[in-house]
Write a protein that holds these residues in place. Sequence first.
Motif, short mmCIF file in Angstrom:
data_model
loop_
_atom_site.label_atom_id
_atom_site.label_comp_id
_atom_site.label_asym_id
_atom_site.label_seq_id
_atom_site.Cartn_x
_atom_site.Cartn_y
_atom_site.Cartn_z
N ALA A 702 16.73 -35.52 -68.95
CA ALA A 702 16.57 -34.89 -67.63
C ALA A 702 16.14 -33.43 -67.76
O ALA A 702 15.29 -32.94 -67.01
CB ALA A 702 17.86 -35.02 -66.85
N THR A 703 16.75 -32.69 -68.69
CA THR A 703 16.38 -31.28 -68.86
C THR A 703 14.96 -31.14 -69.39
O THR A 703 14.24 -30.19 -69.02
CB THR A 703 17.37 -30.62 -69.80
OG1 THR A 703 17.41 -31.35 -71.04
CG2 THR A 703 18.76 -30.58 -69.20
N GLU A 704 14.53 -32.06 -70.24
CA GLU A 704 13.17 -31.99 -70.75
C GLU A 704 12.15 -32.19 -69.63
O GLU A 704 11.11 -31.53 -69.57
CB GLU A 704 12.96 -33.04 -71.84
CG GLU A 704 13.72 -32.73 -73.13
CD GLU A 704 13.55 -33.84 -74.15
OE1 GLU A 704 12.95 -34.89 -73.80
OE2 GLU A 704 14.06 -33.68 -75.28
N GLN A 705 12.45 -33.13 -68.71
CA GLN A 705 11.52 -33.37 -67.62
C GLN A 705 11.49 -32.22 -66.62
O GLN A 705 10.46 -32.00 -65.96
CB GLN A 705 11.90 -34.67 -66.89
CG GLN A 705 11.69 -35.93 -67.73
CD GLN A 705 12.06 -37.18 -66.96
OE1 GLN A 705 12.48 -37.13 -65.80
NE2 GLN A 705 11.87 -38.34 -67.62
N LEU A 706 12.59 -31.46 -66.48
CA LEU A 706 12.66 -30.36 -65.51
C LEU A 706 12.32 -29.01 -66.15
O LEU A 706 12.52 -27.96 -65.53
CB LEU A 706 14.07 -30.31 -64.89
CG LEU A 706 14.26 -31.02 -63.55
CD1 LEU A 706 13.47 -30.33 -62.46
CD2 LEU A 706 13.94 -32.49 -63.65
N GLU A 707 11.86 -29.01 -67.39
CA GLU A 707 11.61 -27.74 -68.09
C GLU A 707 10.54 -26.93 -67.36
O GLU A 707 10.72 -25.75 -67.09
CB GLU A 707 11.17 -28.03 -69.53
CG GLU A 707 10.83 -26.79 -70.33
CD GLU A 707 10.38 -27.14 -71.74
OE1 GLU A 707 10.01 -26.21 -72.46
OE2 GLU A 707 10.42 -28.34 -72.11
N THR A 708 9.42 -27.55 -67.04
CA THR A 708 8.32 -26.82 -66.38
C THR A 708 8.72 -26.38 -64.99
O THR A 708 8.43 -25.25 -64.56
CB THR A 708 7.08 -27.72 -66.32
OG1 THR A 708 6.74 -28.13 -67.64
CG2 THR A 708 5.90 -26.97 -65.71
N TYR A 709 9.46 -27.30 -64.26
CA TYR A 709 9.85 -26.97 -62.89
C TYR A 709 10.82 -25.80 -62.85
O TYR A 709 10.76 -24.94 -61.99
CB TYR A 709 10.45 -28.20 -62.22
CG TYR A 709 10.73 -28.03 -60.75
CD1 TYR A 709 9.70 -28.12 -59.81
CD2 TYR A 709 12.02 -27.75 -60.29
CE1 TYR A 709 9.96 -27.97 -58.46
CE2 TYR A 709 12.27 -27.59 -58.94
CZ TYR A 709 11.25 -27.70 -58.02
OH TYR A 709 11.51 -27.53 -56.69
N ALA A 710 11.75 -25.73 -63.84
CA ALA A 710 12.71 -24.63 -63.87
C ALA A 710 12.03 -23.30 -64.14
O ALA A 710 12.42 -22.25 -63.61
CB ALA A 710 13.77 -24.91 -64.93
N SER A 711 10.99 -23.34 -64.95
CA SER A 711 10.30 -22.09 -65.26
C SER A 711 9.57 -21.53 -64.05
O SER A 711 9.37 -20.31 -63.93
CB SER A 711 9.32 -22.32 -66.41
OG SER A 711 8.31 -23.27 -66.02
N GLN A 712 9.19 -22.44 -63.11
CA GLN A 712 8.53 -21.96 -61.90
C GLN A 712 9.46 -21.08 -61.06
O GLN A 712 9.02 -20.19 -60.35
CB GLN A 712 8.02 -23.14 -61.07
CG GLN A 712 6.93 -23.95 -61.74
CD GLN A 712 6.51 -25.15 -60.89
OE1 GLN A 712 7.00 -25.32 -59.77
NE2 GLN A 712 5.60 -25.97 -61.43
N TRP A 713 10.78 -21.36 -61.13
CA TRP A 713 11.76 -20.60 -60.34
C TRP A 713 12.50 -19.56 -61.17
O TRP A 713 13.46 -18.96 -60.70
CB TRP A 713 12.77 -21.57 -59.70
CG TRP A 713 12.13 -22.56 -58.78
CD1 TRP A 713 11.82 -23.84 -59.07
CD2 TRP A 713 11.68 -22.32 -57.46
NE1 TRP A 713 11.22 -24.46 -58.01
CE2 TRP A 713 11.12 -23.53 -56.98
CE3 TRP A 713 11.69 -21.20 -56.60
CZ2 TRP A 713 10.58 -23.66 -55.70
CZ3 TRP A 713 11.16 -21.34 -55.32
CH2 TRP A 713 10.60 -22.56 -54.89
N ASN A 714 12.06 -19.36 -62.41
CA ASN A 714 12.63 -18.31 -63.28
C ASN A 714 14.13 -18.50 -63.48
O ASN A 714 14.93 -17.59 -63.30
CB ASN A 714 12.34 -16.91 -62.69
CG ASN A 714 12.64 -15.81 -63.69
OD1 ASN A 714 12.61 -16.03 -64.93
ND2 ASN A 714 12.96 -14.63 -63.20
N VAL A 715 14.54 -19.72 -63.81
CA VAL A 715 15.96 -20.02 -64.09
C VAL A 715 16.04 -20.72 -65.43
O VAL A 715 15.06 -21.29 -65.92
CB VAL A 715 16.60 -20.88 -62.99
CG1 VAL A 715 16.65 -20.12 -61.68
CG2 VAL A 715 15.86 -22.20 -62.83
N ASN A 716 17.21 -20.65 -66.02
CA ASN A 716 17.50 -21.35 -67.27
C ASN A 716 18.30 -22.62 -66.99
O ASN A 716 19.04 -22.70 -66.01
CB ASN A 716 18.29 -20.46 -68.23
CG ASN A 716 17.53 -19.22 -68.61
OD1 ASN A 716 16.30 -19.23 -68.71
ND2 ASN A 716 18.26 -18.13 -68.85
#
Length: 861
Positions: A702-716
């Motif tokens: 799940a974290t691998e699939q959301l890696e790009t999306y999380a970077s769009q919102w500047n969160v870890n």
Amino acid sequence: MTGDAIGLTREAPFDGGQVSGKFSMTYDVKAKWIQKIVLVFCLGLSFLCFQIVHNIAERRSNESFNVLVDQGSAALNRRGEDLNRTLDGVAGLILASYSVSAAEMARYAQALKVVENVPTLDAIGFATFDKSVPRLGTAKNSGWTIDDHNATITVTESDPTSDHLSIRVMEPSAPNMRFLDADFGSNPQILAAAKTAFETRETQSTGVLPPAFSSAAHPQAFLLKPVFKPSQNPTRTDAQQGEFLGFAFVVVNVPQVFQDLTVSQGKLLDLSIVFDGNETEVLEADQQSAPGATSPEYSVLRSAHRFGKSISLRWDSRPEFEAEQPFRARWFVLGLGFLVTALVGVNSSILIKRNRTVSELVRRKSREIATRTMEKRAILGNAMLAIVSVTQSGRIIHANEASRKFLSLTAPDADWNGTNLAELLPGFDITSADGWTKLTVPAPHANAGPLILEVEKKTWQTADGETRITLLLRDITANERLAQEVAETEQRLNLALIGAEIGVFDVNLKQNTSVVSETWCKSLHIAAEPARRNPYVEQFSRMHPDDLAVLQKAEATCIAGLSDRAEARFRIRGENGEWRWIKSEAVIAERAKDGTALRMLGIQTDITESYKLEQMKRDFVATVSHELRTPLTSVNGALALMQAQQQGKEPDGSARLIEIGIKNCDRLLSLVNDILDMEKINTGNMRHDTQPEDVADILRLATEQLETYASQWNVNVEVNAPAFAQCIRTDKKRVMQVLTNLLSNACKFAYSGTTVCLSAEHMSDCTKISVRNVGPSIPEDFRDKIFQPFSQADNSNTRERGGTGLGLNISRHLVEAMGGTIGFESGENDETVFWFTCPRAMDAPLPEKQDPLVHEHQNAA
């Protein structure tokens, strides 16, 4: 008159307690004296009964002892008669032939069994006076002729003047051989008895002989009977008749004569004999008394003259006789008297104490009754309820202040003191049965309306048997008007429910009864029958089999308190056989103190038409979604191709437009996919393939699939995997869809530069997966609607970040369909946690230990 003057004329109050106390003291003194007198009387009566019983027992004992003595005397007389008969028999044998041989005497003794039949005899025989005493067979005398051959004794006349007395024949002869022809005249005792017997011509006793003249070891005595030859001249007197032949005699066993006279002799009493008043010549007939025995309590001395001798017989009681006497009865009576006296004393003490207690109780109750009477009078006087007491004829005898005001209002001009009730309350039947009666009274004045009264009648009897009637009057005019208004309002409400076609039901869960409205019966096509106890359950028999469990589960959950409302949709077979859709909503209207549901209240409406419209809407949306997804996919693919061709060239306005087009296509595709998922969920076509899955692998994917999306919102994104391998039973594709929705929302609403934490927690029967972020908290008014479809918080931040409002709703359906639960926690410290549970895979292999924690930090690009 002043108050002091009035006080002087008042009587002193009656002090019941003081009088009762004096009476109690007087009563106690009298009762104690009576108690003492009764006790003394009982003691005296006890001693009197003791003495009477003692005298009766003494008299009966004396009578019993005299009876035993009489029996012994009678037995002694019978033995004397037996001895006389034996002497008469021997004398008859002599007179029969005047010649008797020893053999004949022996045959006579054996034939008659004289010794056996008369155990008191030792021997019988014949003796005579003689001048000389030769021995048998060696000499002859003038008075006897002896035939040696025949051993026959010829009896001739005996010389009474001779002092020589010899025995001629004696049986049994063997033990008495030494007495034959022996001179007994040398014994003055025997000679005196013989002379007296000759002179008196009566049987005489020699008394107890000395041992020298005895043939046995026990004391013996001779009984001598003179024998005279009958005279041939009948004119001669008795003194002149016949010649004296000798003496028929018996040898008596003296102790045997006085022994065993009765069965009680030697057991209950003893016998002592004194001959001729000679105290030294005492014969103890019974020798069984224990040595050292005490003197007898009963003793009888009797005198008898037998065979020329005076005999004194002393009968003494033995301890066995004394033990059988009823002397213990006197002690029993005395003990019983003491016991009765003690019981009388105890009972009298109890009665005195009880009477004292009763007197105190009566005094206290009298005070309480007086207090209660005054209290009731005060209550009745100040009661807001009108209370009137009347006689059987209706005459008023008492009324409280409220009733005076009340009756004055209904009849202001009436003077009703002692008047009849009918004058004040016209229309009330005083002879009616007890109970409540509604009475309408005309208006007291022209500007007022009629009064409606509620009258309760209660008939009772006085202590003297007189009939009294108590009436409770209450003005219910306002209540009746209010009840009429309520009835009208209820009628309007029923009309509104009928117009809206809403059926209402009220179920009593404790008594298993229910009440339903007419609209409910009409919408469910059930005949309205007022006699039915529980019409609500009638719908279950007409319900579609697939929907019955749905309704029952919803109601059971609400009754158990697990949900606030019981909402369900089900199908009911109509009159023409078609299935009608019904929507049911119910709540628990009443619960007991322990939480048990008592009443359930709800409504049911026919939603067949709206359901058809909703189904048409879902079909239309699904059709449109399917038709849109294909061209959108093509457009998205074309835009991606154009964007790829623009790479390496200098940016211009077309590149920006292509980027905007790609984002809008992705957004539309996400919306279409969500709508299609909702359509599958609503139609029940959503399929799940559950199997054991590793939690750590799911979290990492799940974290691998959301890696790009999380970077769009500047969160870890931080993953806290469990320390041990954990397997859950779930559909990996669907749980990834849930995690994607939760993680995307967490990243989208997190503060910039913060960390979204993804963790898994092992529980007893499930695994709890949580997504935690730091950002704006969820508004209070939105929390109840957060899992509803197309729901979004109404604020600018939400609108800016976009979304369809379907993700959480779809996630809830997916989690619940896979056997889990979902929820959230939003605190005031800007931290929000969304969590859901997945069942543990019980059949999965045992977990193997991994690294304690796995931390993955992914930074925004």
